[in-house]
Design an enzyme around this catalytic site. Structure first.
Site, PDB file in Angstrom:
ATOM      1  N   ASP A 148       0.684  -1.270  -0.056  1.00  0.00           N
ATOM      2  CA  ASP A 148      -0.003   0.060  -0.143  1.00  0.00           C
ATOM      3  C   ASP A 148       0.897   1.419  -0.175  1.00  0.00           C
ATOM      4  O   ASP A 148       1.633   1.521   0.833  1.00  0.00           O
ATOM      5  CB  ASP A 148      -0.896   0.216   1.396  1.00  0.00           C
ATOM      6  CG  ASP A 148      -1.934   1.014   1.310  1.00  0.00           C
ATOM      7  OD1 ASP A 148      -2.838   1.050   0.900  1.00  0.00           O
ATOM      8  OD2 ASP A 148      -1.262   2.361   1.983  1.00  0.00           O
TER       9      ASP A 148
ATOM     10  N   TYR B 125       2.606  10.037   0.113  1.00  0.00           N
ATOM     11  CA  TYR B 125       3.533   9.194   0.754  1.00  0.00           C
ATOM     12  C   TYR B 125       5.147   9.389   0.175  1.00  0.00           C
ATOM     13  O   TYR B 125       5.963   9.434   0.912  1.00  0.00           O
ATOM     14  CB  TYR B 125       3.639   7.878   0.905  1.00  0.00           C
ATOM     15  CG  TYR B 125       2.285   7.280   1.523  1.00  0.00           C
ATOM     16  CD1 TYR B 125       1.578   8.125   1.972  1.00  0.00           C
ATOM     17  CD2 TYR B 125       2.062   5.984   1.572  1.00  0.00           C
ATOM     18  CE1 TYR B 125       0.475   7.615   2.803  1.00  0.00           C
ATOM     19  CE2 TYR B 125       0.788   5.619   2.239  1.00  0.00           C
ATOM     20  CZ  TYR B 125      -0.118   6.186   2.786  1.00  0.00           C
ATOM     21  OH  TYR B 125      -1.249   5.786   3.399  1.00  0.00           O
TER      22      TYR B 125
ATOM     23  N   LYS C 196      -3.244   6.091  -4.103  1.00  0.00           N
ATOM     24  CA  LYS C 196      -4.220   6.849  -3.720  1.00  0.00           C
ATOM     25  C   LYS C 196      -4.117   8.200  -4.202  1.00  0.00           C
ATOM     26  O   LYS C 196      -3.034   8.772  -4.313  1.00  0.00           O
ATOM     27  CB  LYS C 196      -4.430   6.833  -2.189  1.00  0.00           C
ATOM     28  CG  LYS C 196      -4.399   5.740  -1.392  1.00  0.00           C
ATOM     29  CD  LYS C 196      -4.325   5.834   0.151  1.00  0.00           C
ATOM     30  CE  LYS C 196      -3.994   4.502   0.558  1.00  0.00           C
ATOM     31  NZ  LYS C 196      -2.695   4.293   0.848  1.00  0.00           N
TER      32      LYS C 196
ATOM     33  N   HIS D 197      -7.808   9.436  -1.159  1.00  0.00           N
ATOM     34  CA  HIS D 197      -7.172   9.263   0.031  1.00  0.00           C
ATOM     35  C   HIS D 197      -8.233  10.013   1.234  1.00  0.00           C
ATOM     36  O   HIS D 197      -8.111   9.518   2.487  1.00  0.00           O
ATOM     37  CB  HIS D 197      -5.907  10.001  -0.041  1.00  0.00           C
ATOM     38  CG  HIS D 197      -4.817   9.864   0.696  1.00  0.00           C
ATOM     39  ND1 HIS D 197      -3.496   9.637   0.652  1.00  0.00           N
ATOM     40  CD2 HIS D 197      -5.187   9.114   2.114  1.00  0.00           C
ATOM     41  CE1 HIS D 197      -2.946   9.212   1.652  1.00  0.00           C
ATOM     42  NE2 HIS D 197      -3.801   8.849   2.568  1.00  0.00           N
TER      43      HIS D 197
END
Length: 284
Positions: A48, A53, A82, A115
């Site tokens: 994931d 990120y 996401k 997200h």
């Protein structure tokens, strides 16, 4: 579920591994690459990531390099990313997806999520914003470049705005940990065939110090983390533990040779909130 690679069928027929490896806050490029590589070598088949990120490139590289060794085929590795909340809306979501695909270097994603929802605290027209974003997600899904689409951090009132579509979310990834089960949202999702995933499944480490969980770890001869992750799995939730330590990555995957009793499950359910964030997406 008996093994790390056991899968759960989503509402569109796609199957998803029952445990994921999360990569939130692993921004150092070498750490991101090495931790994903370690997770894959240990046996995780569910990775994931997210645009936010800032490690999609390293995640994709680790996956491609692992596939190149012949240790797994692409179709056996489930990959999620996401679209960030600053990119909501039809056109922005389509553009964000293209950027993600360029970064991650894969031909397709297994799961693509919104997200964060648009929310009433920041957007007077939040329901329409979420609908327009979902229209883009459906278009991406119909292109064949993602196997399933879903959401993250959507509460029941956010989800209801999407239930009118022919294609509803396959997954809702929300914060779940002891003291913060989010039962109303979990119940709504499970009633409508939406799989729940748990981010921050260990409560940012705070749950590891809870006295009850320490006692249960001793009772079952397990780590506290294993007790928590097993609790989530027995609620039919897919946890996403994250670590950069190979020993902890392995330990977090060793959940399939024990089961918590019904009484112990209920005791964990009844833990009161005790310092985990537990924030509302409407205020984030």
């Amino acid at each position: 579920m008996n093994t790390l690679t056991d899968r759960i069928r989503l509402n569109n027929g796609t199957s998803i591994p029952c445990l994921a490896f999360g990569t939130y806050k692993i921004k150092d490029p070498a750490e991101a690459y090495n931790s994903v590589k370690s997770a894959l070598e240990i046996g995780y088949r569910h990775i994931d990531t997210a645009a936010f990120y800032e490690n999609e490139k390293q995640v994709g590289q680790a996956i491609n390099d692992f596939i190149a060794t012949g240790a797994a085929k692409r179709e056996n590795i489930f990959v999620t990313s996401k679209v960030w909340k600053s990119e909501l809306g039809y056109e922005k979501t389509l553009a964000a997806f293209e950027k993600t695909m360029s970064e991650i270097g894969l031909d397709y994603l297994d799961l693509y999520l919104i997200h964060w929802p648009a929310s009433y605290a920041f957007d007077d027209d939040w329901e329409n914003t979420n609908r327009e974003t979902w229209k883009a997600m459906i278009e991406i899904y119909k292109s064949g470049r993602v196997k399933a689409i879903g959401v993250s951090n959507f509460l029941t009132h956010h989800l209801k705005a999407l239930m009118e579509f022919d294609i509803i979310p396959a997954v809702d990834q929300i914060e779940i940990n002891p003291g913060f089960l989010q039962k109303d949202t979990v119940d709504f999702c499970q009633e409508h065939g939406i799989l729940v995933e748990a981010w921050s499944p260990l409560g940012r480490g705070k749950s590891l110090e809870h006295p009850l969980l320490k006692d249960l770890a001793e009772k079952y001869d397990r780590t506290v983390a294993q007790i928590i992750l097993r609790w989530e799995m027995q609620h039919d939730v897919v946890p996403l533990p994250k670590s950069v330590n190979p020993e902890r990555i392995r330990s977090n995957s060793e959940l399939f040779d024990f089961e918590l009793s019904e009484d112990d499950m209920e005791m964990i359910d009844e833990i009161e909130p005790y310092g985990n964030s537990g924030h509302s997406p409407d205020q984030a």
